[in-house]
Design a protein around this motif. Structure first.
Motif, PDB file in Angstrom:
ATOM      1  N   SER A  21       0.799  -1.222   0.000  1.00 33.35           N
ATOM      2  CA  SER A  21       0.000   0.000   0.000  1.00 33.35           C
ATOM      3  C   SER A  21       0.831   1.270   0.000  1.00 33.35           C
ATOM      4  N   ASP A  22       1.915   1.297   0.771  1.00 30.53           N
ATOM      5  CA  ASP A  22       2.709   2.520   0.847  1.00 30.53           C
ATOM      6  C   ASP A  22       3.660   2.687  -0.335  1.00 30.53           C
ATOM      7  N   HIS A  23       3.607   1.762  -1.302  1.00 34.27           N
ATOM      8  CA  HIS A  23       4.418   1.858  -2.513  1.00 34.27           C
ATOM      9  C   HIS A  23       3.570   2.101  -3.768  1.00 34.27           C
ATOM     10  N   ILE A  59      -1.078  -1.761 -12.000  1.00 28.24           N
ATOM     11  CA  ILE A  59      -0.546  -1.123 -10.802  1.00 28.24           C
ATOM     12  C   ILE A  59       0.799  -0.477 -11.087  1.00 28.24           C
ATOM     13  N   SER A  60       1.002   0.691 -10.513  1.00 27.83           N
ATOM     14  CA  SER A  60       2.302   1.352 -10.545  1.00 27.83           C
ATOM     15  C   SER A  60       2.819   1.373  -9.110  1.00 27.83           C
ATOM     16  N   LEU A  61       4.026   0.883  -8.939  1.00 31.97           N
ATOM     17  CA  LEU A  61       4.634   0.777  -7.610  1.00 31.97           C
ATOM     18  C   LEU A  61       5.982   1.466  -7.592  1.00 31.97           C
ATOM     19  N   LEU A  62       6.307   2.093  -6.478  1.00 28.47           N
ATOM     20  CA  LEU A  62       7.663   2.551  -6.254  1.00 28.47           C
ATOM     21  C   LEU A  62       8.486   1.306  -5.940  1.00 28.47           C
ATOM     22  N   ASP A  93      -9.893   2.453   0.468  1.00 25.60           N
ATOM     23  CA  ASP A  93      -9.322   3.254   1.556  1.00 25.60           C
ATOM     24  C   ASP A  93      -8.770   2.313   2.621  1.00 25.60           C
ATOM     25  N   ALA A  94      -7.455   2.091   2.592  1.00 25.70           N
ATOM     26  CA  ALA A  94      -6.812   1.165   3.519  1.00 25.70           C
ATOM     27  C   ALA A  94      -6.825   1.662   4.958  1.00 25.70           C
ATOM     28  N   SER A  95      -7.129   2.933   5.168  1.00 23.53           N
ATOM     29  CA  SER A  95      -7.136   3.475   6.529  1.00 23.53           C
ATOM     30  C   SER A  95      -8.507   3.356   7.187  1.00 23.53           C
TER      31      SER A  95
END
Length: 145
Positions: A21-23, A59-62, A93-95
């Motif tokens: 999620s954070d990427h 998906i686009s990921l860092l 919304d993961a939060s």
């Protein structure tokens, strides 16, 4: 008019889920199905029924070159899954909790392509990937993210 920012998308991959999620910088879940024509003689319009699912995830990921099993080990986790069908979870919304306004999407995808190196001078290391789902994507309004 209600609207929201699309900046809390959650994405997890694998049986023991790795949380990407954070990427995630962009995410698209496209749910579609084949159309099967069932028009009979005497019909005055074409008629169709739903066939097999043909869902995809883009998906686009860092990229992150962390060691396998560490937080943010994007490349290592994808490399370990390469050539396999793995489970995924996605949420708008993961939060927030899973609910009727924030359903959870689950299924399986075939990890059949990787972009290990991508970018130009001074670019962020990015992975832009598209995967075909090997199952119909389930949508649930209850459960655990």
């Amino acid at each position: 008019m209600a609207f929201f920012l699309n900046n809390k998308v959650g994405f997890k991959l694998g049986a023991t889920p790795v949380d990407f999620s954070d990427h995630v910088t962009a995410f698209t879940l496209n749910r579609s199905a084949d159309q099967i024509e069932v028009t009979a003689m005497g019909s005055d319009a074409h008629q169709f029924v739903t066939g097999l699912s043909a869902d995809t995830i883009t998906i686009s990921l860092l990229n992150d070159n962390g060691a396998s099993g560490t937080a943010g080990a994007v490349r290592a986790a994808l490399q370990a899954a390469y050539g396999q069908t793995v489970a995924f979870k996605a949420i708008q919304d993961a939060s927030s909790a899973v609910s009727t306004t924030n359903p959870i999407y689950t299924g399986t995808i075939l990890i059949d392509n990787l972009t290990d190196i991508n970018g130009a001078v001074a670019d962020e290391a990015m992975l832009d990937l598209t995967y075909t789902c090997n199952s119909k994507t389930a949508v649930a309004t209850t459960g655990t993210w």
